[in-house]
Design an enzyme around this catalytic site. Structure first.
Site, mmCIF file in Angstrom:
data_model
loop_
_atom_site.group_PDB
_atom_site.id
_atom_site.type_symbol
_atom_site.label_atom_id
_atom_site.label_comp_id
_atom_site.label_asym_id
_atom_site.label_seq_id
_atom_site.Cartn_x
_atom_site.Cartn_y
_atom_site.Cartn_z
ATOM 1 N N GLU A 1 1.213 -1.035 0.027
ATOM 2 C CA GLU A 1 0.024 -0.087 0.067
ATOM 3 C C GLU A 1 0.693 0.510 -0.075
ATOM 4 O O GLU A 1 1.587 0.985 0.573
ATOM 5 C CB GLU A 1 -0.740 0.162 1.119
ATOM 6 C CG GLU A 1 -1.840 -0.782 0.963
ATOM 7 C CD GLU A 1 -3.371 -0.439 0.522
ATOM 8 O OE1 GLU A 1 -3.100 0.325 0.030
ATOM 9 O OE2 GLU A 1 -3.918 -1.025 0.755
ATOM 10 N N HIS B 1 -3.639 -3.134 -8.305
ATOM 11 C CA HIS B 1 -4.873 -3.423 -7.896
ATOM 12 C C HIS B 1 -6.444 -3.795 -8.115
ATOM 13 O O HIS B 1 -7.001 -5.108 -9.199
ATOM 14 C CB HIS B 1 -6.062 -2.912 -6.231
ATOM 15 C CG HIS B 1 -6.767 -3.550 -5.208
ATOM 16 N ND1 HIS B 1 -7.019 -3.309 -4.840
ATOM 17 C CD2 HIS B 1 -6.794 -4.914 -5.531
ATOM 18 C CE1 HIS B 1 -8.011 -3.573 -3.776
ATOM 19 N NE2 HIS B 1 -8.130 -5.190 -4.142
#
Length: 295
Positions: free
Chosen positions: A124, A183
């Site tokens: 992330e 993602h």
């Protein structure tokens, strides 16, 4: 047959005096567990039927600042292996061990694999995602997808950290370049991160990370007129060949166009329209020629 260790334990427990029962009992139990009668041999034999668990690296943005991102990823039901904040420092935070499963990918698929939480490392990157002034643009206009200028930039130090970390992990786990994905690549109908401003091309050309097409191949295919004769099913098969999960309808429905948009976010980020065109086709064909057809 009673082992010497068990004999010793039984004798010790039987001869404990009442006055020292509590202390002696603890010592006796400790003595029972200090020696094992068996050995785990992990060197003599190995099965051929095994493979590396980690096959993908999935990159995300957090849609939040440092504090909010850290709180969400450490206290909530979402987790990730690594967190890269936007501080101008040398820190990369590991929140989950590589050999453990983090909850970062969710429902989706890539390269014929589902449940990517089981087979991936998640990274992330702290980034708000869409600029505040554009967050309602899809509701207020007829637009279906965010444009390049709608996305927030990443800090340069974040990209340097990503490059270092992904290079290290890709080498350590022998991850295929096409399996370093966003993602949005694995969940195109749910996610758009890490977005159009994530510099996939720079990571490939400057750091040798991930997949990118050869410009010569792209130009050749665009000039060949091949796109004009390709059917929708032919093009969808090319997406599947590269790894994308796309349906088999004979139209560019919304689900299919979400895949196109995700692909463009990755490989043509300055023009992510969600529409199929000759340039998108040429890039897709060039990628398959470089990474898929080689096999």
């Amino acid at each position: 047959m009673t082992t010497p260790n068990r004999t010793f334990c039984a004798h010790t427990l039987a001869t404990l005096r009442p006055l020292s029962l509590a202390c002696g009992f603890v010592l006796a139990l400790a003595g029972c567990t200090t020696t094992s009668p068996f050995i785990i041999d992990n060197k003599s034999y190995h099965s051929q039927g095994q493979e590396q668990r980690i096959k993908f690296i999935v990159l995300h943005y957090t849609v939040g600042n440092n504090e909010r991102s850290l709180k969400q990823l450490t206290e909530g039901n979402v987790s990730v292996h690594y967190l890269i904040m936007d501080h101008q420092d040398d820190k990369i935070y590991q929140l989950v061990d590589d050999d453990k499963r983090a909850w970062h990918a969710g429902k989706g698929a890539f390269a014929n694999r589902t449940m990517l939480n089981d087979t991936s490392i998640g990274i992330e990157i702290v980034n708000p995602g869409i600029k505040p002034e554009y967050r309602q643009v899809l509701r207020q206009t007829d637009a279906e997808y965010y444009a390049y200028e709608h996305y927030m930039d990443f800090e340069e130090v974040q990209i340097e950290k990503v490059a270092y970390l992904v290079d290290k992990l890709a080498k350590q786990y022998d991850i295929d370049p096409t399996h370093i994905i966003g993602h949005s690549d694995m969940a195109p109908s749910r996610k758009i991160d890490p977005g159009a401003k994530f510099p996939w091309e720079k990571l490939h050309k400057e750091y040798g990370i991930g997949a990118w097409y050869d410009e010569f191949d792209k130009s050749y295919i665009m000039n060949s007129g091949e796109y004009e004769t390709a059917s929708i099913q032919d093009i969808k098969q090319l997406f599947r060949d590269y790894g994308y999960d796309i349906n088999d309808t004979d139209e560019w429905d919304k689900s299919s166009r979400n895949v196109i948009y995700a692909f463009q976010l990755h490989f043509r980020p300055q023009q992510p329209t969600g529409n199929m065109d000759s340039e998108t086709y040429a890039i897709l064909r060039a990628l398959n020629a470089k990474y898929v057809d080689r096999d």
